[in-house]
Design a protein around this motif. Structure first.
Motif, mmCIF file in Angstrom:
data_model
loop_
_atom_site.group_PDB
_atom_site.id
_atom_site.type_symbol
_atom_site.label_atom_id
_atom_site.label_comp_id
_atom_site.label_asym_id
_atom_site.label_seq_id
_atom_site.Cartn_x
_atom_site.Cartn_y
_atom_site.Cartn_z
ATOM 1 N N THR A 140 0.826 -1.197 0.000
ATOM 2 C CA THR A 140 0.000 0.000 0.000
ATOM 3 C C THR A 140 0.862 1.249 0.000
ATOM 4 N N HIS A 141 0.206 2.386 -0.214
ATOM 5 C CA HIS A 141 0.823 3.710 -0.142
ATOM 6 C C HIS A 141 -0.209 4.613 0.526
ATOM 7 N N LEU A 142 -0.010 4.872 1.813
ATOM 8 C CA LEU A 142 -0.984 5.672 2.550
ATOM 9 C C LEU A 142 -0.881 7.148 2.172
ATOM 10 N N MET A 179 4.141 4.008 4.158
ATOM 11 C CA MET A 179 3.092 4.366 5.105
ATOM 12 C C MET A 179 2.998 5.873 5.341
ATOM 13 N N ASN A 180 3.997 6.630 4.875
ATOM 14 C CA ASN A 180 4.005 8.086 5.070
ATOM 15 C C ASN A 180 3.817 8.465 6.540
ATOM 16 N N LYS A 184 4.318 13.206 14.008
ATOM 17 C CA LYS A 184 3.044 13.763 14.444
ATOM 18 C C LYS A 184 1.921 12.736 14.426
ATOM 19 N N ASP A 185 2.127 11.630 13.712
ATOM 20 C CA ASP A 185 1.105 10.589 13.636
ATOM 21 C C ASP A 185 1.109 9.687 14.863
ATOM 22 N N SER A 223 13.013 10.172 7.977
ATOM 23 C CA SER A 223 11.859 9.511 8.569
ATOM 24 C C SER A 223 11.793 8.047 8.130
ATOM 25 N N ARG A 224 11.258 7.198 8.991
ATOM 26 C CA ARG A 224 11.061 5.787 8.650
ATOM 27 C C ARG A 224 9.672 5.662 8.028
ATOM 28 N N ILE A 225 9.579 6.110 6.795
ATOM 29 C CA ILE A 225 8.294 6.153 6.093
ATOM 30 C C ILE A 225 7.855 4.751 5.662
ATOM 31 N N ASP A 226 8.801 3.978 5.145
ATOM 32 C CA ASP A 226 8.484 2.674 4.570
ATOM 33 C C ASP A 226 8.584 1.595 5.647
ATOM 34 N N ARG A 227 7.526 0.815 5.802
ATOM 35 C CA ARG A 227 7.465 -0.149 6.891
ATOM 36 C C ARG A 227 6.826 -1.456 6.419
ATOM 37 N N ALA A 228 7.029 -2.494 7.222
ATOM 38 C CA ALA A 228 6.413 -3.799 6.970
ATOM 39 C C ALA A 228 5.970 -4.383 8.303
#
Length: 299
Positions: A140-142, A179-180, A184-185, A223-228
């Motif tokens: 996915t791409h949030l 995951m963007n 702040k999330d 940032s750790r944008i990409d996750r699994a």
């Protein structure tokens, strides 16, 4: 809608993920998630070639790709077929989309569109029989924080993502992608799901968008944008390795490839503005060789 691109099935003897566990060797599957960067004006063919090289060298059996444009897909498709990937992709008229690739036969596939997305974002999923069990896997791409922070939208989409990937019966559910997710999330968590990176590197930041290490960027934002993530339903699953890929500039004829950034700075060209996340999932009792920043685990 989900488009399917069929390629030949791969036999078990053709699968050669990286060995990471101390004998006895359990079954394992290697994954890669990579945001390809939709910017076609920056040495597109060389960047696609570099990403394809990373996919091939990684021995990944399941790959999730984000920010794939039609032109990127056209360049990649024949090579993914040569590597014996079965490929499905998002097909809803967006300028760029997500693609899911598997060397194991996809028994079924479906798409979950996020109704609150202003960018056509979705989760592409498939049911795959692997050496470590029946798996629901998705990419996915949030929502991107472009017009606003979009925190509310991302949180809703992540909840839908974790719920949707578990709807079909399986031994394990896996979801990965861009995951963007930002500071702040807040924490990105879901009940019974394991964050792949922190399972192996509990203290390392794991920045996949890194304005310090990725010299193609002129920002210093990291940032750790990409996750699994994975969730087990049957069996005992472990992440035995996790690493970042695409951390070097592209070299052509012994010369570093460069481009002129719109703000006037000449920058080296990396495969993407993101780093890829490569990781291996194992099912069975193991003692794992972990990096220095991890805590040894036995089961």
């Amino acid at each position: 809608n989900v488009r399917r691109y069929q390629s030949p099935n791969v036999t078990e003897s053709e699968i050669s993920p990286k060995a990471v566990a101390i004998p006895p060797q359990p079954s394992h599957v290697t994954f890669l998630t990579y945001n390809c960067w939709f910017e076609e004006s920056v040495h597109l063919q060389q960047r696609v070639q570099a990403i394809l090289g990373i996919i091939e060298r990684s021995n990944a059996s399941i790959v999730g790709l984000q920010e794939v444009t039609e032109n990127i897909f056209k360049l990649m498709a024949p090579h993914l077929k040569r590597m014996k990937f079965d490929v499905i992709r998002q097909s809803n008229g967006c300028d760029y989309f997500v693609v899911l690739c598997s060397k194991f036969k996809m028994e079924s596939s479906r798409l979950h569109s996020f109704p609150n997305s202003m960018m056509g974002r979705c989760l592409v999923m498939a049911s795959v029989q692997t050496p470590i069990g029946l798996m629901n896997v998705g990419t996915t791409h949030l929502e991107s924080p472009v017009l606003s922070e979009s925190t509310k939208e991302r949180k809703s989409q992540s909840e839908q993502m974790f719920r949707a990937i578990c709807e079909d019966k399986a031994d394990v559910a896996v979801v990965m992608g861009d995951m963007n997710w930002g500071v702040k999330d807040g924490p990105m968590t879901a009940i019974d799901f394991t964050d792949v990176w922190t399972a192996v590197h509990p203290t390392a930041p794991g920045y996949t968008y890194d304005g310090v290490e990725n010299k193609m960027l002129i920002t210093k934002w990291r940032s750790r944008i990409d996750r699994a993530f994975f969730r087990e339903f049957k069996g005992k699953y472990h992440v035995t390795s996790a690493s970042l890929e695409g951390k070097e500039a592209i070299i052509v004829n012994d010369t570093e490839l460069t481009y002129l950034h719109p703000k006037g700075k000449t920058c080296p060209v990396f495969p993407s503005d993101h780093f890829g996340l490569l990781w291996t999932l194992t099912n069975g009792p193991i003692t794992v060789r972990l990096p220095a920043d991890a805590v040894a685990v036995q089961s």
